[in-house]
Structures are given as structure tokens and as C-alpha cells.
Scaffold this motif. Structure first.
Motif, mmCIF file in Angstrom:
data_model
loop_
_atom_site.group_PDB
_atom_site.id
_atom_site.type_symbol
_atom_site.label_atom_id
_atom_site.label_comp_id
_atom_site.label_asym_id
_atom_site.label_seq_id
_atom_site.Cartn_x
_atom_site.Cartn_y
_atom_site.Cartn_z
ATOM 1 N N GLN A 92 -0.667 6.998 5.571
ATOM 2 C CA GLN A 92 -1.917 7.650 6.018
ATOM 3 C C GLN A 92 -1.793 9.168 5.909
ATOM 4 O OE1 GLN A 92 -2.120 5.902 9.936
ATOM 5 N NE2 GLN A 92 -3.674 4.432 9.280
ATOM 6 N N THR A 96 -4.094 1.447 15.168
ATOM 7 C CA THR A 96 -5.126 2.111 14.365
ATOM 8 C C THR A 96 -6.462 1.391 14.386
ATOM 9 O OG1 THR A 96 -4.236 0.986 12.434
ATOM 10 C CG2 THR A 96 -3.532 3.250 12.771
ATOM 11 N N ARG A 111 -9.184 -5.558 16.036
ATOM 12 C CA ARG A 111 -9.559 -6.570 15.047
ATOM 13 C C ARG A 111 -9.685 -7.915 15.748
ATOM 14 N NH1 ARG A 111 -5.616 -5.979 10.295
ATOM 15 N NH2 ARG A 111 -4.203 -5.474 11.970
ATOM 16 N N GLY A 118 3.334 -2.009 9.777
ATOM 17 C CA GLY A 118 2.025 -1.497 10.195
ATOM 18 C C GLY A 118 2.129 0.013 10.326
ATOM 19 N N THR A 119 1.530 0.564 11.382
ATOM 20 C CA THR A 119 1.651 1.994 11.675
ATOM 21 C C THR A 119 3.127 2.370 11.721
ATOM 22 O OG1 THR A 119 -0.311 1.782 13.025
ATOM 23 C CG2 THR A 119 1.022 3.758 13.356
ATOM 24 N N ASN A 123 1.989 -4.199 -0.438
ATOM 25 C CA ASN A 123 2.464 -3.320 -1.514
ATOM 26 C C ASN A 123 3.680 -3.959 -2.225
ATOM 27 O OD1 ASN A 123 3.878 -1.118 -2.838
ATOM 28 N ND2 ASN A 123 2.498 0.246 -1.727
ATOM 29 N N GLY A 126 3.648 2.806 7.966
ATOM 30 C CA GLY A 126 2.327 2.930 7.325
ATOM 31 C C GLY A 126 1.649 4.253 7.688
ATOM 32 N N ALA A 136 -3.524 1.705 -0.780
ATOM 33 C CA ALA A 136 -3.121 0.840 -1.900
ATOM 34 C C ALA A 136 -2.755 1.655 -3.146
ATOM 35 C CB ALA A 136 -4.241 -0.139 -2.216
ATOM 36 N N GLY A 143 0.060 -4.620 7.330
ATOM 37 C CA GLY A 143 -0.760 -4.036 6.266
ATOM 38 C C GLY A 143 0.001 -3.618 5.019
ATOM 39 N N ALA A 144 1.138 -2.901 5.200
ATOM 40 C CA ALA A 144 1.836 -2.342 4.036
ATOM 41 C C ALA A 144 2.655 -3.378 3.271
ATOM 42 C CB ALA A 144 2.718 -1.171 4.466
#
Ligand SMILES: Nc1ncnc2c1ncn2[C@@H]1O[C@H](COP(=O)(O)OP(=O)(O)O)[C@@H](O)[C@H]1O
Ligand SMILES: O=P(O)(O)OC[C@H](O)CO
Length: 496
Positions: free
Chosen positions: A312, A13, A16, A264-265, A413, A308, A325, A409-410
Motif C-alpha cells: 500500500q 483495512t 467484510r 494481509g496488512t 501474488n 501488505g 496486483a 490478500g497478498a
């Protein structure tokens, strides 16, 4: 002495760049979202020029933010979304087609044909993989079959293939270096991980000329130098690994039996199996983890295609939340999902089911199921899918995990992490640095240029920030999992 290690983390996605210091601390970062193309249902593409431009742009931006020059960067490590396939013209550097992304299902019918010819078992014993459209091999063939003139050019040695690591290294060195690291090669379904070479029989069946293929190199070694025009001077490129193997490295999972899960994704659970490739009997794949200092290590992997990305979907398609979030806030507004389950099989199901024709379902709906329940059920689906893979991994390896290290990323949570610990009944450990994918690449690059002595010194950069211990009683956890398994059975073979 150069102060920083640069990690280029080219994910599904976003592109970076993170600059780390020698203690593994983040000193600067820059990130840009990548456009996703869905030209047909189940198809996913990226623009290779956007991949390159965004990645080099983020590297320049991360340097600019802290006033770093090329001389301040000791080395560059690359980590990337794996399997995604780029084919480009050697002379012009122009891609001949969009990058076909790992999630893309377009070659599923061809995989069915190969399966009918009996290639499933051969692929398992040569590559350690499950025969599936996920891997690069059938994607390359699709490009050669569908782009006018591509096959002739490939046979004449005029086209090159690479996964995203190869594509970036080739561009960073202005066409001087065409390589891929062994962890990426092991995801192509063309590389024999037992003999450690491109497999002639597979290349022949898929009609892929060997002249297109990159040279396979260790994950930590100087491959070349960046063209001086990019960063104001040459910087050694000395590390590369697929993003999931890189996260395993960044989590310092260096001993057999250590495992991490990246949210992640998709979700990718990998367990280090040491110098021994363990062949799965439960729908996992065997993959090369890395080659460092002449030592090759392997991993068992469970690949979950949608994790993730389902969050989305809640945000962009269903518009139930404004930010990823916010899913946590909604999930906490209710005590359970009111009997609803979401199976996010948007691009089929990966491990341990491997059903390209599975499709997403929401089951157990009653009049009382509302927005918060659906959001909660979607978050819970990440934990259930991870549980399915973990059980398969424990059976294959004979190892019962004492804890699961998480990143991606997730994993920010807290609701999800607690629910994860509850459904697997194993503590979940979140490290201080959750950018472990990038950290792994920085460490691989740093090892090659002498920033650290060895892996033991790299491991000193890893520390736990928070442990989530199971709080749910076993009976409740088992009842929830039984409901999930029933929901999955409804999603399987839907689009057949
Ligand atoms: N707090 C959160 N709760 C749930 N999901 C999240 C949260 N933050 C990010 N995500 C999800 O994590 C994914 C981004 O993670 P990242 O590791 O950057 O992915 P990738 O490397 O695959 O691009 C997105 O799909 C996003 O929906
Ligand atoms: O881009 P990510 O982090 O979702 O990772 C994608 C995987 O490498 C696909 O195999």
C-alpha cells in the motif's frame, strides 16, 4: 433449513462479510475500506463507530445481494483484527476514545518502564507474550490515563473494554452481551493463558479495573442473538476468534505441527501446538488458538507488523504502482533487485526482533536501481520476514515444516509465493478458498449450531489450488538471505 453461515471479518483495512454454504463455498460477499488515522508518527487509530457501522452495513449488503433473510442464516461467526482496543460507556454505548490499533506504538515508553521493573519475564510466563506495545493492556491504561474522567468512571463500573469481537457482539446484541473469546483474550497481555483467567497482578500493575473486562468464552458456542431490528429477525452469534487463529482454523490446521501464514496488512505465521502451550526461546509468542467442544488448543505465533501495508505504501505514498496486483507485473520486469533491500519497519519490527524503535530502510542503492527493483525488493521483504519467523518456529518446536499453507490478500501474488518457496526452501500451498479467515469463523459458528459434526468434517472443506515448489538453488537462496540479515541490522534501533 437455514442455508448460509455468515462470517463478519473485521480486518485492519476493511470490514467484510461473507456468506458461506455448508460446503464452505462463498455465496455472497461485501467489503468496505476503513479509514486509518495517524494522529502522530507511529500512532494508529480507527473510529469504533465506523467499525460497527461498516461491519453491520456489509452484513446487510451481503444478505441483500442474494436476497437472504434472517431465517436463511444458520449462525454468525466473528473474526477480527486482534489487540485493537475499544473503551466505551456502558450506558450510552459511545466510545470514550478512538480505537487504538494493534500497530500503534504510543505505549512503547511505558513498556520500557515495565521492562526495567522486570515485568518481561512475568508476562512471558503468565500470558505467553513478549512485553510490547502491540498488545491491548497498555493501550487500555493509556485511555484511562488520558481521557478526562475515564479512570473514575471505569472504577465505578461505568466503562467497558473490548477487543473488536467484544465491541461487535455488544452492538449486535444491543448491549445485552459483553464477552470475548479466549483467542482474543490471550492477546490482551492481561489474560493468564496457563491459569485461564484475567491476571490480578497484571491488572493491578496496569491499573485496570476488572469490572471493565468482558467474560471469556469458548470460540464456538451460542453467545446471544442479534437484535431483530438489524436483520429482520434474531440470528444466533455462535463463533468468535481473532483473525489469525480463525485463519488457522479455516486452513484446517488441526494437528500439532501444521502451520499457516496469512499475508494481509501484516503477516502472521501460526503453528498449531495441540493442547500444549510451547514457550518460545526465539522471539515468538504463545497464544490460545481456540476452545472448541471443551478442548483448548494452543499455537506458536510469529507476528510481522508490515507486509501488505508495504505494498500500500508503494501505491499510496511512493506512487510506484497503481494497484497492489501491479506489483507482480513490475517485479517480473527485472531478474533481481540489483542489490537493493527494503526493510519495511514502519512501526518497528515484531517477531523475532521485537524492536519498537526499528524504522524502515532501503539499502544497497546504486545508480542502476530503478522503480521495478524497489517494487521487487518490497515484495521480497514479505518473504524474508516470513523466513525469519519460520526459522525461529522450527527451532522452538523442533519441527521442520514439510509445507507452508498460505492465505490473505497478498497470497494472490504468484511472484511472491514462488519467491517465498525459494527463500524458505519449503513448498508453499495455496488453498482453493483463500478467504480462510472468514471461513474459520463460519466453521466455528457452524459447529456450535450443528452444521457440521466435528472438526474432521470441517477439514473436508479445505483443498489445495496450487503448490509453489522451491526452484532456486540453496546457495543463491542463502546468499540473498545473508544480504537481508545485513539490511535488517541497519534498520534496528534507528529511532531510539
Ligand atoms: N496481488 C497483490 N500483491 C501484493 N499485495 C497484495 C495483492 N493484493 C492485495 N495485496 C495486499 O494485501 C493486503 C490486503 O489483504 P487482506 O487479507 O484483505 O488484509 P487485512 O485483513 O489485513 O485487511 C493489502 O495490504 C494489499 O496491499
Ligand atoms: O487485520 P489483519 O488481518 O491484518 O490482522 C491483524 C492482526 O490480527 C493483528 O494482530
Amino acid at each position: 433449513m437455514a442455508k448460509y453461515l455468515m462470517a463478519l471479518d473485521q480486518g485492519t483495512t476493511s470490514s467484510r462479510c461473507i456468506l458461506f454454504d455448508r460446503q464452505g463455498r462463498v455465496c455472497s460477499q461485501a467489503q468496505k475500506e476503513l479509514t486509518q488515522y495517524f494522529p502522530h508518527p507511529g500512532w494508529v487509530e480507527h473510529d469504533p463507530m465506523e467499525i460497527w457501522a461498516s461491519q453491520v452495513g456489509m452484513a446487510q449488503e451481503a444478505m441483500l445481494k442474494i436476497g437472504a433473510t434472517a431465517a436463511d442464516i444458520a449462525a454468525i461467526g466473528i473474526t477480527n483484527q486482534r489487540e485493537t482496543t475499544v473503551v466505551w460507556d456502558k450506558a450510552t454505548g459511545q466510545p470514550v476514545y478512538n480505537a487504538i490499533v494493534w500497530q500503534c506504538r504510543r505505549t512503547a515508553p511505558f513498556c520500557d518502564q515495565l521492562a526495567a521493573e522486570g515485568w518481561g519475564e512475568k508476562i512471558r510466563t503468565k500470558c505467553g507474550l513478549v512485553l510490547d506495545a502491540y498488545f491491548s493492556g497498555t493501550k487500555i491504561r493509556w485511555i484511562l490515563d488520558h481521557v478526562p474522567g475515564a479512570r473514575e468512571k471505569a472504577e465505578a463500573g461505568e466503562l467497558l473494554f473490548g477487543t473488536v469481537d467484544s465491541w461487535l457482539i455488544w452492538n449486535l446484541t444491543r448491549g445485552m452481551v459483553h464477552v470475548t473469546d479466549c483467542s482474543n483474550a490471550s492477546r490482551t497481555m492481561l489474560y493468564n493463558i496457563f491459569e485461564r483467567r484475567w491476571d490480578p497482578e497484571l491488572l493491578d500493575r496496569l491499573g485496570i479495573p476488572s469490572a471493565m473486562l468482558p467474560r471469556v468464552v469458548p470460540s464456538s458456542q451460542v453467545y446471544g442473538y442479534t437484535h431483530p431490528s438489524l436483520f429482520g429477525g434474531p440470528i444466533p452469534i455462535s463463533g468468535a476468534a481473532g483473525d489469525q487463529q480463525s485463519a488457522l482454523f479455516g486452513q484446517a490446521c488441526f494437528s500439532p505441527g501444521m502451520a499457516k501464514n496469512t499475508y494481509g496488512t501484516g503477516c502472521f505465521l501460526l503453528m498449531n501446538t495441540g493442547d500444549r502451550p510451547v514457550v518460545s526461546r526465539n522471539g515468538l509468542v504463545t497464544t490460545m488458538a481456540w476452545e472448541v467442544d471443551g478442548q483448548v488448543e494452543y499455537a506458536l505465533e510469529g507476528s510481522i507488523f508490515v507486509a501488505g501495508a508495504a505494498i500500500q505504501w508503494l501505491r499510496d505514498e511512493l506512487r510506484l504502482i497503481d494497484t497492489a496486483a501491479q506489483s507482480e507485473e513490475l517485479a517480473r520486469q527485472v531478474t533481481d533487485t540489483n542489490g537493493a533491500y527494503v526493510v519495511p519497519a514502519f512501526t518497528g519490527l515484531g517477531a523475532p526482533y521485537w524492536d519498537p524503535y526499528a524504522r524502515g530502510t532501503i539499502v544497497g542503492l546504486t545508480r542502476g536501481v530503478g522503480r521495478a527493483h524497489i517494487v521487487r525488493a518490497t515484495l521480497e521483504s514479505l518473504a524474508y520476514q516470513t523466513r525469519d519467523v519460520l526459522r525461529a518456529m522450527e527451532e522452538d518446536s523442533g519441527i521442520r515444516l514439510s509445507s507452508l499453507q498460505v492465505d490473505g490478500g497478498a497470497c494472490a501474488n504468484d511472484f511472491l509465493m514462488q519467491f517465498q518457496a525459494d527463500v524458505i526452501q519449503v513448498p508453499v500451498q495455496r488453498p482453493v478458498c483463500i478467504e480462510t479467515t472468514a471461513l474459520g469463523a463460519a466453521c466455528l459458528a457452524g459447529l456450535a449450531v450443528g452444521c457440521w459434526r466435528d472438526k474432521a468434517e470441517v477439514a473436508e472443506n479445505w483443498a489445495v489450488a496450487r503448490t509453489f515448489r522451491p526452484e532456486m538453488d540453496l546457495e543463491t537462496s542463502q546468499a540473498l538471505v545473508a544480504g537481508w540479515e545485513k539490511a535488517v541490522s541497519r534498520a534496528l534501533r534507528w529511532a531510539e
